[in-house]
Scaffold this motif. Structure first.
Motif, PDB file in Angstrom:
ATOM      1  N   ASN A  11       0.841  -1.194   0.000  1.00 20.47           N
ATOM      2  CA  ASN A  11       0.000   0.000   0.000  1.00 20.47           C
ATOM      3  C   ASN A  11       0.886   1.257   0.000  1.00 20.47           C
ATOM      4  O   ASN A  11       0.937   1.979   0.992  1.00 20.47           O
ATOM      5  CB  ASN A  11      -0.904   0.017   1.239  1.00 20.47           C
ATOM      6  CG  ASN A  11      -1.847  -1.155   1.303  1.00 20.47           C
ATOM      7  OD1 ASN A  11      -2.994  -1.056   0.922  1.00 20.47           O
ATOM      8  ND2 ASN A  11      -1.361  -2.292   1.794  1.00 20.47           N
ATOM      9  N   PRO A  12       1.593   1.528  -1.101  1.00 22.18           N
ATOM     10  CA  PRO A  12       2.469   2.698  -1.117  1.00 22.18           C
ATOM     11  C   PRO A  12       1.687   4.006  -1.273  1.00 22.18           C
ATOM     12  O   PRO A  12       0.676   4.062  -1.960  1.00 22.18           O
ATOM     13  CB  PRO A  12       3.371   2.450  -2.330  1.00 22.18           C
ATOM     14  CG  PRO A  12       2.552   1.588  -3.228  1.00 22.18           C
ATOM     15  CD  PRO A  12       1.682   0.748  -2.327  1.00 22.18           C
ATOM     16  N   MET A  13       2.206   5.029  -0.623  1.00 22.63           N
ATOM     17  CA  MET A  13       1.631   6.369  -0.708  1.00 22.63           C
ATOM     18  C   MET A  13       2.334   7.150  -1.823  1.00 22.63           C
ATOM     19  O   MET A  13       3.455   6.836  -2.201  1.00 22.63           O
ATOM     20  CB  MET A  13       1.835   7.120   0.608  1.00 22.63           C
ATOM     21  CG  MET A  13       1.236   6.451   1.832  1.00 22.63           C
ATOM     22  SD  MET A  13      -0.532   6.638   1.946  1.00 22.63           S
ATOM     23  CE  MET A  13      -0.647   8.342   2.483  1.00 22.63           C
TER      24      MET A  13
ATOM     25  N   ASN B 256       9.097  15.180  -1.115  1.00 24.16           N
ATOM     26  CA  ASN B 256      10.545  15.172  -0.887  1.00 24.16           C
ATOM     27  C   ASN B 256      11.215  13.901  -1.414  1.00 24.16           C
ATOM     28  O   ASN B 256      12.372  13.653  -1.132  1.00 24.16           O
ATOM     29  CB  ASN B 256      10.845  15.339   0.603  1.00 24.16           C
ATOM     30  CG  ASN B 256      10.367  14.163   1.430  1.00 24.16           C
ATOM     31  OD1 ASN B 256       9.765  13.214   0.921  1.00 24.16           O
ATOM     32  ND2 ASN B 256      10.619  14.222   2.727  1.00 24.16           N
ATOM     33  N   GLY B 257      10.466  13.086  -2.149  1.00 23.82           N
ATOM     34  CA  GLY B 257      11.023  11.868  -2.717  1.00 23.82           C
ATOM     35  C   GLY B 257      11.064  10.672  -1.780  1.00 23.82           C
ATOM     36  O   GLY B 257      11.486   9.592  -2.183  1.00 23.82           O
ATOM     37  N   SER B 258      10.620  10.843  -0.539  1.00 22.54           N
ATOM     38  CA  SER B 258      10.662   9.723   0.413  1.00 22.54           C
ATOM     39  C   SER B 258       9.572   8.706   0.092  1.00 22.54           C
ATOM     40  O   SER B 258       8.559   9.027  -0.527  1.00 22.54           O
ATOM     41  CB  SER B 258      10.533  10.224   1.854  1.00 22.54           C
ATOM     42  OG  SER B 258       9.309  10.897   2.050  1.00 22.54           O
ATOM     43  N   LYS B 259       9.804   7.480   0.512  1.00 20.84           N
ATOM     44  CA  LYS B 259       8.872   6.380   0.264  1.00 20.84           C
ATOM     45  C   LYS B 259       8.140   6.043   1.557  1.00 20.84           C
ATOM     46  O   LYS B 259       8.752   5.946   2.621  1.00 20.84           O
ATOM     47  CB  LYS B 259       9.621   5.131  -0.216  1.00 20.84           C
ATOM     48  CG  LYS B 259      10.489   5.353  -1.421  1.00 20.84           C
ATOM     49  CD  LYS B 259       9.700   5.293  -2.671  1.00 20.84           C
ATOM     50  CE  LYS B 259      10.642   5.358  -3.877  1.00 20.84           C
ATOM     51  NZ  LYS B 259      10.009   5.784  -5.055  1.00 20.84           N
ATOM     52  N   HIS B 260       6.811   5.839   1.445  1.00 21.00           N
ATOM     53  CA  HIS B 260       5.981   5.490   2.593  1.00 21.00           C
ATOM     54  C   HIS B 260       4.965   4.452   2.147  1.00 21.00           C
ATOM     55  O   HIS B 260       4.301   4.628   1.120  1.00 21.00           O
ATOM     56  CB  HIS B 260       5.256   6.727   3.130  1.00 21.00           C
ATOM     57  CG  HIS B 260       6.194   7.808   3.542  1.00 21.00           C
ATOM     58  ND1 HIS B 260       6.707   7.895   4.807  1.00 21.00           N
ATOM     59  CD2 HIS B 260       6.742   8.830   2.836  1.00 21.00           C
ATOM     60  CE1 HIS B 260       7.528   8.940   4.874  1.00 21.00           C
ATOM     61  NE2 HIS B 260       7.559   9.519   3.686  1.00 21.00           N
TER      62      HIS B 260
ATOM     63  N   LEU C  73      -1.000   3.464  10.744  1.00 21.81           N
ATOM     64  CA  LEU C  73      -1.066   4.779  11.380  1.00 21.81           C
ATOM     65  C   LEU C  73       0.313   5.438  11.411  1.00 21.81           C
ATOM     66  O   LEU C  73       0.449   6.625  11.094  1.00 21.81           O
ATOM     67  CB  LEU C  73      -1.640   4.664  12.792  1.00 21.81           C
ATOM     68  CG  LEU C  73      -3.127   4.378  12.894  1.00 21.81           C
ATOM     69  CD1 LEU C  73      -3.510   4.054  14.333  1.00 21.81           C
ATOM     70  CD2 LEU C  73      -3.949   5.550  12.373  1.00 21.81           C
ATOM     71  N   SER C  74       1.333   4.668  11.787  1.00 22.67           N
ATOM     72  CA  SER C  74       2.705   5.208  11.827  1.00 22.67           C
ATOM     73  C   SER C  74       3.161   5.640  10.442  1.00 22.67           C
ATOM     74  O   SER C  74       3.795   6.695  10.285  1.00 22.67           O
ATOM     75  CB  SER C  74       3.671   4.160  12.375  1.00 22.67           C
ATOM     76  OG  SER C  74       3.374   3.880  13.716  1.00 22.67           O
ATOM     77  N   MET C  75       2.847   4.841   9.436  1.00 27.16           N
ATOM     78  CA  MET C  75       3.229   5.177   8.068  1.00 27.16           C
ATOM     79  C   MET C  75       2.528   6.452   7.615  1.00 27.16           C
ATOM     80  O   MET C  75       3.154   7.351   7.037  1.00 27.16           O
ATOM     81  CB  MET C  75       2.878   4.004   7.146  1.00 27.16           C
ATOM     82  CG  MET C  75       3.149   4.241   5.664  1.00 27.16           C
ATOM     83  SD  MET C  75       1.803   5.052   4.742  1.00 27.16           S
ATOM     84  CE  MET C  75       0.509   3.842   4.853  1.00 27.16           C
TER      85      MET C  75
ATOM     86  N   CYS D 280       2.587  12.311   6.503  1.00 22.48           N
ATOM     87  CA  CYS D 280       2.100  13.666   6.804  1.00 22.48           C
ATOM     88  C   CYS D 280       3.236  14.584   7.228  1.00 22.48           C
ATOM     89  O   CYS D 280       3.315  15.733   6.772  1.00 22.48           O
ATOM     90  CB  CYS D 280       1.039  13.616   7.906  1.00 22.48           C
ATOM     91  SG  CYS D 280      -0.558  12.969   7.401  1.00 22.48           S
ATOM     92  N   LEU D 281       4.107  14.100   8.091  1.00 23.51           N
ATOM     93  CA  LEU D 281       5.221  14.921   8.553  1.00 23.51           C
ATOM     94  C   LEU D 281       6.178  15.249   7.409  1.00 23.51           C
ATOM     95  O   LEU D 281       6.683  16.373   7.324  1.00 23.51           O
ATOM     96  CB  LEU D 281       5.945  14.232   9.708  1.00 23.51           C
ATOM     97  CG  LEU D 281       5.112  14.063  10.983  1.00 23.51           C
ATOM     98  CD1 LEU D 281       5.886  13.263  12.029  1.00 23.51           C
ATOM     99  CD2 LEU D 281       4.644  15.405  11.530  1.00 23.51           C
ATOM    100  N   ALA D 282       6.402  14.286   6.511  1.00 21.18           N
ATOM    101  CA  ALA D 282       7.255  14.546   5.346  1.00 21.18           C
ATOM    102  C   ALA D 282       6.598  15.566   4.423  1.00 21.18           C
ATOM    103  O   ALA D 282       7.270  16.483   3.915  1.00 21.18           O
ATOM    104  CB  ALA D 282       7.536  13.240   4.602  1.00 21.18           C
ATOM    105  N   ALA D 283       5.284  15.434   4.205  1.00 20.46           N
ATOM    106  CA  ALA D 283       4.562  16.391   3.357  1.00 20.46           C
ATOM    107  C   ALA D 283       4.542  17.775   3.998  1.00 20.46           C
ATOM    108  O   ALA D 283       4.697  18.792   3.315  1.00 20.46           O
ATOM    109  CB  ALA D 283       3.140  15.894   3.089  1.00 20.46           C
ATOM    110  N   GLU D 284       4.366  17.813   5.314  1.00 22.42           N
ATOM    111  CA  GLU D 284       4.373  19.093   6.027  1.00 22.42           C
ATOM    112  C   GLU D 284       5.725  19.789   5.873  1.00 22.42           C
ATOM    113  O   GLU D 284       5.795  20.983   5.563  1.00 22.42           O
ATOM    114  CB  GLU D 284       4.051  18.856   7.497  1.00 22.42           C
ATOM    115  CG  GLU D 284       3.851  20.103   8.320  1.00 22.42           C
ATOM    116  CD  GLU D 284       3.399  19.755   9.726  1.00 22.42           C
ATOM    117  OE1 GLU D 284       2.376  20.307  10.147  1.00 22.42           O
ATOM    118  OE2 GLU D 284       4.055  18.914  10.385  1.00 22.42           O
ATOM    119  N   ALA D 285       6.801  19.025   6.029  1.00 20.98           N
ATOM    120  CA  ALA D 285       8.149  19.585   5.891  1.00 20.98           C
ATOM    121  C   ALA D 285       8.417  20.046   4.462  1.00 20.98           C
ATOM    122  O   ALA D 285       9.137  21.027   4.243  1.00 20.98           O
ATOM    123  CB  ALA D 285       9.192  18.554   6.320  1.00 20.98           C
ATOM    124  N   ALA D 286       7.813  19.353   3.497  1.00 21.73           N
ATOM    125  CA  ALA D 286       7.990  19.721   2.086  1.00 21.73           C
ATOM    126  C   ALA D 286       7.037  20.830   1.647  1.00 21.73           C
ATOM    127  O   ALA D 286       7.114  21.307   0.519  1.00 21.73           O
ATOM    128  CB  ALA D 286       7.793  18.485   1.206  1.00 21.73           C
ATOM    129  N   GLY D 287       6.111  21.212   2.529  1.00 18.82           N
ATOM    130  CA  GLY D 287       5.145  22.257   2.194  1.00 18.82           C
ATOM    131  C   GLY D 287       4.031  21.777   1.278  1.00 18.82           C
ATOM    132  O   GLY D 287       3.397  22.586   0.602  1.00 18.82           O
TER     133      GLY D 287
END
Length: 166
Positions: A94-96, A101-105, A134-136, A141-148
Motif C-alpha cells: 500500500n504505497p503512498m 521530498n522523494g521519500s517512500k511510505h 497509522l505510523s506510516m 504527513c510529517l514529510a509532506a508538512e516539511a515539504a510544504g
C-alpha cells in the motif's frame, strides 16, 4: 467445491486488474461488484462487513479519504493458490504518493480471498497491524508538512490521529 489452479489464477488476475482500474479512476464500485451479494469482508481496523453493499459503502468512503486516496497502487508482492479450498492468500503493498521530498511510505497487509466461482469472491480478510498503517500515514504527513505539500485532509487527519502514533 474445487476449482482449477488456472481458474483461481485467472480470477485473481481479474481482482488485481479491477483494483488497478479503481485506483486509476477513483471509482471503487467495481471493487464491490467483484463480491457475492452475501460476502463477508473482515477488515481488522473497521470490523466485519456483511454483504456487497456494506463493502461498497466502506470502500468508496475509505478510498476517497485520507490516507486511502493518497495510495498510488496496491501491488501484490506474492500470492499462494490453495486449489483445494479455493483460496488466494497474498501480500498487498500500500504505497503512498510522494509527499514532496522523494521519500517512500507504505505498509503491507495479508489478504485472504475465498473464491465463489464465475470470477466472484465470497469472503475477503485483510490482516495487518493498524498501528503500522497509522505510523506510516503519520510519517507521510510529517514529510509532506516539511515539504510544504500537506493537503488539508491530511492535516486534519494528522491533528486527529497524529498524537496517538509515535
Amino acid at each position: 467445491m474445487t476449482w482449477t489452479r488456472t481458474e483461481l489464477e485467472d480470477a485473481f488476475a481479474g481482482y488485481q486488474n479491477t483494483v488497478v482500474e479503481c485506483t486509476r479512476s477513483g471509482d471503487w464500485n467495481a471493487f464491490a461488484d467483484m463480491f457475492t451479494e452475501d460476502v463477508v469482508y473482515v477488515e481488522h481496523a473497521f470490523g466485519t462487513l456483511n454483504g456487497r453493499e456494506a463493502v461498497r459503502k466502506w470502500v468508496t468512503r475509505t478510498m476517497t479519504e485520507f490516507p486511502g486516496h493518497r495510495m498510488t497502487e496496491f501491488p501484490t508482492n506474492w500470492f499462494v493458490v490453495d486449489e483445494q479450498r479455493g483460496w488466494i492468500v497474498c501480500e498487498i503493498d500500500n504505497p503512498m504518493e510522494d509527499p514532496g521530498n522523494g521519500s517512500k511510505h507504505g505498509a503491507a497487509n495479508i489478504t485472504i480471498l475465498h473464491y465463489a466461482g464465475n470470477g466472484s469472491w465470497s469472503r475477503e480478510e485483510d490482516a495487518y497491524n493498524p498501528m503500522n498503517f497509522l505510523s506510516m500515514a503519520k510519517a507521510w504527513c510529517l514529510a509532506a508538512e516539511a515539504a510544504g505539500t500537506l493537503p488539508d485532509d491530511a492535516k486534519a487527519w494528522l491533528a486527529k490521529f497524529g498524537a496517538m502514533v509515535r
